[in-house]
Scaffold this motif. Sequence first.
Motif, PDB file in Angstrom:
ATOM      1  N   GLU A  89       2.441  10.074  18.346  1.00  0.00           N
ATOM      2  CA  GLU A  89       1.688  10.536  17.188  1.00  0.00           C
ATOM      3  C   GLU A  89       0.799  11.703  17.606  1.00  0.00           C
ATOM      4  O   GLU A  89       0.161  11.671  18.661  1.00  0.00           O
ATOM      5  CB  GLU A  89       0.831   9.403  16.618  1.00  0.00           C
ATOM      6  CG  GLU A  89       1.646   8.225  16.087  1.00  0.00           C
ATOM      7  CD  GLU A  89       0.769   7.094  15.591  1.00  0.00           C
ATOM      8  OE1 GLU A  89      -0.271   7.405  14.962  1.00  0.00           O
ATOM      9  OE2 GLU A  89       1.094   5.925  15.834  1.00  0.00           O
ATOM     10  N   GLY A  91      -2.005  12.584  16.555  1.00  0.00           N
ATOM     11  CA  GLY A  91      -3.432  12.282  16.579  1.00  0.00           C
ATOM     12  C   GLY A  91      -3.989  12.060  17.969  1.00  0.00           C
ATOM     13  O   GLY A  91      -5.169  12.331  18.219  1.00  0.00           O
ATOM     14  N   TYR A 146      -7.953  19.129   9.600  1.00  0.00           N
ATOM     15  CA  TYR A 146      -6.614  18.537   9.750  1.00  0.00           C
ATOM     16  C   TYR A 146      -6.507  17.792  11.077  1.00  0.00           C
ATOM     17  O   TYR A 146      -6.020  16.648  11.119  1.00  0.00           O
ATOM     18  CB  TYR A 146      -5.566  19.640   9.663  1.00  0.00           C
ATOM     19  CG  TYR A 146      -4.132  19.156   9.687  1.00  0.00           C
ATOM     20  CD1 TYR A 146      -3.503  18.750   8.508  1.00  0.00           C
ATOM     21  CD2 TYR A 146      -3.410  19.112  10.873  1.00  0.00           C
ATOM     22  CE1 TYR A 146      -2.189  18.317   8.516  1.00  0.00           C
ATOM     23  CE2 TYR A 146      -2.096  18.673  10.895  1.00  0.00           C
ATOM     24  CZ  TYR A 146      -1.482  18.279   9.714  1.00  0.00           C
ATOM     25  OH  TYR A 146      -0.183  17.838   9.726  1.00  0.00           O
ATOM     26  N   GLN A 150      -6.195  13.727  11.784  1.00  0.00           N
ATOM     27  CA  GLN A 150      -5.127  13.131  12.579  1.00  0.00           C
ATOM     28  C   GLN A 150      -5.699  12.150  13.601  1.00  0.00           C
ATOM     29  O   GLN A 150      -5.138  11.066  13.816  1.00  0.00           O
ATOM     30  CB  GLN A 150      -4.325  14.222  13.290  1.00  0.00           C
ATOM     31  CG  GLN A 150      -3.389  15.000  12.386  1.00  0.00           C
ATOM     32  CD  GLN A 150      -2.526  15.968  13.176  1.00  0.00           C
ATOM     33  OE1 GLN A 150      -3.022  16.693  14.030  1.00  0.00           O
ATOM     34  NE2 GLN A 150      -1.243  15.977  12.895  1.00  0.00           N
ATOM     35  N   ASP A 153      -6.787   9.059  11.737  1.00  0.00           N
ATOM     36  CA  ASP A 153      -5.627   8.260  11.317  1.00  0.00           C
ATOM     37  C   ASP A 153      -5.188   7.343  12.451  1.00  0.00           C
ATOM     38  O   ASP A 153      -4.878   6.163  12.227  1.00  0.00           O
ATOM     39  CB  ASP A 153      -4.496   9.195  10.887  1.00  0.00           C
ATOM     40  CG  ASP A 153      -3.315   8.436  10.289  1.00  0.00           C
ATOM     41  OD1 ASP A 153      -3.547   7.409   9.610  1.00  0.00           O
ATOM     42  OD2 ASP A 153      -2.166   8.855  10.523  1.00  0.00           O
ATOM     43  N   SER A 157      -5.710   3.290  12.234  1.00  0.00           N
ATOM     44  CA  SER A 157      -4.510   2.453  12.305  1.00  0.00           C
ATOM     45  C   SER A 157      -4.650   1.375  13.374  1.00  0.00           C
ATOM     46  O   SER A 157      -3.913   0.379  13.361  1.00  0.00           O
ATOM     47  CB  SER A 157      -3.269   3.315  12.589  1.00  0.00           C
ATOM     48  OG  SER A 157      -3.319   3.863  13.897  1.00  0.00           O
ATOM     49  N   SER A 372      -7.822   7.785   2.296  1.00  0.00           N
ATOM     50  CA  SER A 372      -7.647   7.483   3.715  1.00  0.00           C
ATOM     51  C   SER A 372      -7.429   8.781   4.475  1.00  0.00           C
ATOM     52  O   SER A 372      -7.171   9.838   3.890  1.00  0.00           O
ATOM     53  CB  SER A 372      -6.443   6.561   3.915  1.00  0.00           C
ATOM     54  OG  SER A 372      -5.241   7.255   3.573  1.00  0.00           O
ATOM     55  N   LYS A 374      -4.889   9.495   6.248  1.00  0.00           N
ATOM     56  CA  LYS A 374      -3.488   9.902   6.029  1.00  0.00           C
ATOM     57  C   LYS A 374      -3.324  10.598   4.692  1.00  0.00           C
ATOM     58  O   LYS A 374      -2.607  11.604   4.572  1.00  0.00           O
ATOM     59  CB  LYS A 374      -2.577   8.673   6.113  1.00  0.00           C
ATOM     60  CG  LYS A 374      -1.087   9.003   6.155  1.00  0.00           C
ATOM     61  CD  LYS A 374      -0.242   7.755   6.252  1.00  0.00           C
ATOM     62  CE  LYS A 374      -0.469   7.006   7.538  1.00  0.00           C
ATOM     63  NZ  LYS A 374      -0.016   7.781   8.732  1.00  0.00           N
ATOM     64  N   GLN A 375      -4.000  10.104   3.667  1.00  0.00           N
ATOM     65  CA  GLN A 375      -3.915  10.739   2.352  1.00  0.00           C
ATOM     66  C   GLN A 375      -4.558  12.121   2.367  1.00  0.00           C
ATOM     67  O   GLN A 375      -4.036  13.070   1.776  1.00  0.00           O
ATOM     68  CB  GLN A 375      -4.600   9.851   1.313  1.00  0.00           C
ATOM     69  CG  GLN A 375      -3.824   8.576   0.976  1.00  0.00           C
ATOM     70  CD  GLN A 375      -4.622   7.620   0.118  1.00  0.00           C
ATOM     71  OE1 GLN A 375      -5.855   7.544   0.228  1.00  0.00           O
ATOM     72  NE2 GLN A 375      -3.938   6.876  -0.740  1.00  0.00           N
ATOM     73  N   ILE A 377      -4.788  14.169   4.852  1.00  0.00           N
ATOM     74  CA  ILE A 377      -3.942  15.096   5.604  1.00  0.00           C
ATOM     75  C   ILE A 377      -2.978  15.815   4.656  1.00  0.00           C
ATOM     76  O   ILE A 377      -2.619  16.975   4.867  1.00  0.00           O
ATOM     77  CB  ILE A 377      -3.175  14.339   6.713  1.00  0.00           C
ATOM     78  CG1 ILE A 377      -4.137  13.985   7.871  1.00  0.00           C
ATOM     79  CG2 ILE A 377      -1.994  15.151   7.238  1.00  0.00           C
ATOM     80  CD1 ILE A 377      -3.538  13.054   8.905  1.00  0.00           C
ATOM     81  N   ASN A 378      -2.583  15.126   3.592  1.00  0.00           N
ATOM     82  CA  ASN A 378      -1.641  15.686   2.622  1.00  0.00           C
ATOM     83  C   ASN A 378      -2.321  16.212   1.361  1.00  0.00           C
ATOM     84  O   ASN A 378      -1.655  16.474   0.359  1.00  0.00           O
ATOM     85  CB  ASN A 378      -0.610  14.610   2.249  1.00  0.00           C
ATOM     86  CG  ASN A 378       0.240  14.184   3.426  1.00  0.00           C
ATOM     87  OD1 ASN A 378       0.857  15.010   4.092  1.00  0.00           O
ATOM     88  ND2 ASN A 378       0.274  12.889   3.708  1.00  0.00           N
TER      89      ASN A 378
END
Length: 388
Positions: A89, A91, A146, A150, A153, A157, A372, A374-375, A377-378
């Motif tokens: 990953e 991150g 960004y 990462q 994230d 996790s 989150s 992850k959300q 990031i997009n």
Amino acid sequence: MSPNSESAAHFSPRLGESVQDNRYTILRKLGEGATATTWLIRDERIISDSKYVAAKILTAEATLDVDRGAVRELEFLEEIAKNAQERDEEGFEHLPILLDNFTITSPGGNRHLCLVQTLFSTSVSALRRSAPTKSLPVYMVRNILYMVLQALDVLHSSDIIHTDVKLDNILFTNALYSLDDALDIFLAENPAETDGDSPKSQPVPHKWTYETSAFHAERMTVALVDLGHAQRAGEQLTVDAFGEPALRAPEVILWSDIGPKIDIWAIGCLTFELLVGRWLFNPEDAQPDWSVEDDHLAKMMELTGQQFPDAMLARAKERDRYFDKNVPDLVPVKLEDAMANYKIPGLTEHEVRLAANFIRDCLKFDYKKRASAKQLINHPFLKNVFGC
């Protein structure tokens, strides 16, 4: 080494001294925090590249806190290092990697934990402060956010809450002197400096400035460091205060539902700070019965247009402390207006709108509705990340 008289004081090695069975040589001081000092060291067992690393030496008091489990930095760094080997990953490239750890005992008998980690350069905070507007270009801000997201994230996790996401804890990687030969030359040309008997802080520099172009900024890399206050989500908290006061989420002030999303709240605050060069929240204690925390909570409502959910307040240990009093009339301010008022050069109306939406997604009072890592990031605000 010379011990300090108090266990809470820093423990400073002598420059040129060898530690851990002569494996590491102390070269210069990189920086200092409340609970540790960081040093540039050379690993004498490494012959090829990457012999230069950083040693974070904790105070005796912080070391005791690690032993007691109040500070879980070593535990989390070991977990990150293990996961980095097992999980592919991105991150992990934006987190410190633990290379070694050992304890140094002073002549006075105090123990100091030493964490050998990746070598980094100076902070994003220092770069922001160097700019005339105290802000950074939007393309640079997107890239930095960004990479930090990462990192978060990966942490989230693994149920790790950083709890102290701030610009001082976002460091540039050592890209300028990544090769040992280059750092050899730099150290020879820039010897360690002292103030009397005390070494001065001399972080390894980087080549970036607030005027770095979008094209060159694509090569910037940063890492989210300092897990000294990190917590495990879902487990008993080991401290009773988190993070910089201006960056604290409402649940930290109210002591309700503290979890990984407090890091996301901080990201929202830092986005504003990076783009306009001012704190999003700068609470004050205006009168005897109106505390800094009261003012902070009121400003949250003014800038976001939200009310605190009943369910959140029902679980808040500090609810009566802040909500059992008369609240002055609030003056709502749209985030877009707050950002536009500073008239930052190059920050277009379109980017202000996208950034404001991004910040709002970070600042939901209900942590379950907060985005989150992850959300984010997009998120549309980061759509053109690493783009010229």
